[in-house]
Design an enzyme around this catalytic site. Structure first.
Site, PDB file in Angstrom:
ATOM      1  N   ARG A 208       0.825  -1.213   0.000  1.00 38.61           N
ATOM      2  CA  ARG A 208       0.000   0.000   0.000  1.00 38.61           C
ATOM      3  C   ARG A 208       0.856   1.258   0.000  1.00 38.61           C
ATOM      4  O   ARG A 208       0.405   2.335  -0.370  1.00 38.61           O
ATOM      5  CB  ARG A 208      -0.992   0.008   1.179  1.00 38.61           C
ATOM      6  CG  ARG A 208      -1.891   1.250   1.210  1.00 38.61           C
ATOM      7  CD  ARG A 208      -3.196   1.088   1.992  1.00 38.61           C
ATOM      8  NE  ARG A 208      -3.037   0.325   3.218  1.00 38.61           N
ATOM      9  CZ  ARG A 208      -2.414   0.756   4.312  1.00 38.61           C
ATOM     10  NH1 ARG A 208      -1.909   1.970   4.355  1.00 38.61           N
ATOM     11  NH2 ARG A 208      -2.297  -0.026   5.367  1.00 38.61           N
TER      12      ARG A 208
ATOM     13  N   LYS B  14      -7.448   7.766 -20.473  1.00 36.38           N
ATOM     14  CA  LYS B  14      -7.710   8.243 -21.829  1.00 36.38           C
ATOM     15  C   LYS B  14      -6.452   8.004 -22.690  1.00 36.38           C
ATOM     16  O   LYS B  14      -5.940   6.908 -22.676  1.00 36.38           O
ATOM     17  CB  LYS B  14      -8.133   9.713 -21.762  1.00 36.38           C
ATOM     18  CG  LYS B  14      -9.242   9.997 -20.716  1.00 36.38           C
ATOM     19  CD  LYS B  14     -10.562   9.355 -21.035  1.00 36.38           C
ATOM     20  CE  LYS B  14     -11.570   9.368 -19.886  1.00 36.38           C
ATOM     21  NZ  LYS B  14     -11.825  10.631 -19.228  1.00 36.38           N
TER      22      LYS B  14
HETATM   23  C1  LIG Z   1     -12.346  10.729 -17.783  1.00 29.64           C
HETATM   24  C2  LIG Z   1     -11.986  12.004 -17.140  1.00 29.64           C
HETATM   25  C3  LIG Z   1     -11.742  12.083 -15.761  1.00 29.64           C
HETATM   26  C4  LIG Z   1     -11.927  10.896 -14.842  1.00 29.64           C
HETATM   27  O1  LIG Z   1     -11.121   9.814 -15.119  1.00 29.64           O
HETATM   28  P1  LIG Z   1     -11.466   8.319 -14.625  1.00 29.64           P
HETATM   29  O2  LIG Z   1     -10.234   7.557 -14.924  1.00 29.64           O
HETATM   30  O3  LIG Z   1     -12.689   7.881 -15.383  1.00 29.64           O
HETATM   31  O4  LIG Z   1     -11.758   8.388 -13.156  1.00 29.64           O
HETATM   32  C5  LIG Z   1     -11.357  13.307 -15.250  1.00 29.64           C
HETATM   33  N1  LIG Z   1     -11.241  14.393 -16.018  1.00 29.64           N
HETATM   34  C6  LIG Z   1     -11.475  14.367 -17.348  1.00 29.64           C
HETATM   35  C7  LIG Z   1     -11.334  15.610 -18.160  1.00 29.64           C
HETATM   36  C8  LIG Z   1     -11.871  13.178 -17.934  1.00 29.64           C
HETATM   37  O5  LIG Z   1     -12.133  13.150 -19.246  1.00 29.64           O
END
Ligand SMILES: *Cc1c(COP(=O)(O)O)cnc(C)c1O
Length: 369
Positions: free
Chosen positions: A49, A195
């Site tokens: 952790r 992303k």
């Molecule tokens: C997808 C996204 C998030 C959150 O990311 P997760 O990995 O789904 O928790 C935060 N900010 C933006 C601009 C995003 O597109």
């Protein structure tokens, strides 16, 4: 701290400095929860952790890209939560974008009032209006997701610092190859590596970057104490994804520019939003502060039905939420309650060959009427 494109060649060879003769060239995955620890702890890994060699390799690559120390998280929202909960306290006031990614607003509404933290919202396009007096934290997302409006990062950072606030930028839509908010003056950068940084729609991940050691220490402590730790396998996949980020993002942005231009001149896609289009409201500022114009395009078709027919009818668009993958995808954002027209489609341009992708989009638009 970088104000230019990170050196992708050096990124590929970062691990070499750690290798002894006979070591594997690619990164191994360490799945351990425990480490050999006789006697006094300290100076070594001690428990899964607190630290893990695979996260550390992912953090080293992220820090190289950001030009600042990074702390890895199991999702973008875990990174956002760490920034909010580790750095704000009762009596503080937070400013969020009203048109950015919606989950931070839901988080704020559901939990922050109960902790005595006040939250206000402001549109990205007029983010400087009203000044920043009284705010402890000012949080921006530019270009905003999904509307693709921009705000002046350096002007916000300067004005917010003069008012005594910490400035946070969500750089998810741009990646370190598209925009350098830390070099433009923000204190904390965060990103959903779910992303483009991972880029294959198979991992959730996030990170927080800052050149301020006390901020990084607080964020790291939040991770250890809250237990919001990334899995070693996910860290390994992200590390692997980062090796091709420059290559993928370059194709994605070049294709997005070509496709946005063709969409705008086709007359088939209603209002086309892309910061790289000379007529776009974001264009002048985007040209000053961004290295690339990104991989997202906004279209406004006649209505929800046309938008769904286009998305579902295009052979090279994956109907899915999220963006930044090798596979181009699209979705009608009004289905999540974003304040956009019912026919607004967010297109995420992936890595397919540009001409083949354009032909698929063009024919699906014609068929959707
Ligand atoms: C997808 C996204 C998030 C959150 O990311 P997760 O990995 O789904 O928790 C935060 N900010 C933006 C601009 C995003 O597109």
């Amino acid at each position: 701290m970088h104000d230019k494109t990170p050196d992708a060649g050096r990124l590929q060879h970062l691990r070499r400095a750690h290798l002894a003769k006979g070591d594997p060239v690619p990164l191994p995955i360490t799945l351990a929860s425990t480490f050999h620890l006789p006697g006094e702890p300290g100076g070594v890994h001690h428990y899964g952790r607190t630290d893990n060699p695979t996260w550390e390799a992912a953090e080293e690559a992220l820090a190289f890209l950001e030009g600042a120390a990074c702390v890895a998280f199991p999702s973008g929202m875990a990174a956002i939560s760490a920034v909010i909960f580790a750095l704000l306290k009762s009596g503080d006031r937070l400013l969020l974008p009203s048109d950015g990614y919606y989950t931070p607003r839901v988080l704020a509404e559901r939990f922050l009032a109960g902790f005595g933290i006040a939250v206000d919202y402001r549109p990205t396009r007029s983010f400087l209006d009203g000044g920043f007096d009284g705010y402890r934290m000012v949080y921006i997302e530019t270009p905003s997701n999904p509307g693709l409006d921009v705000c002046d990062i350096r002007a916000v950072a300067d004005a917010a610092h003069a008012a005594g606030a910490i400035v946070v930028a969500d750089n998810t839509t741009m990646t370190p190859f598209g925009q350098r908010p830390l070099a433009l003056g923000v204190d904390i950068l965060l990103s959903a590596d779910t992303k483009a940084p991972n880029g294959h729609s198979d991992v959730l991940f996030g990170h927080v970057a800052s050149a301020d050691e006390s901020i990084i220490a607080a964020i790291r402590q939040w991770r250890t104490l809250s237990g919001a730790i990334p899995g070693p396998f996910e860290a390994w996949l992200l590390h692997r994804g980062l090796e091709t980020l420059e290559l993928r993002f370059d194709r994605m942005c070049s294709s997005a520019q070509a496709i946005a231009e063709r969409l705008a001149s086709s007359g088939l896609a209603g209002e086309v939003r892309y910061p790289g289009l000379p007529g776009d409201p974001s264009h002048a500022l985007a040209s000053r502060q961004m290295l690339r114009y990104g991989s997202l395009i906004g279209l406004t078709l006649a209505g929800a039905e046309q938008a769904e027919a286009f998305i579902d009818g295009c052979a090279l668009l994956q109907p899915a939420t999220s963006f930044g993958s090798v596979h181009s995808s699209a979705e009608r954002r009004a289905r999540w309650g974003d304040a956009v027209a019912p026919g607004f489609v967010r297109l995420s341009i992936g890595c397919e060959p540009t001409q083949e992708l354009w032909e698929a989009i063009d024919s699906a638009l014609r068929a959707a009427g």
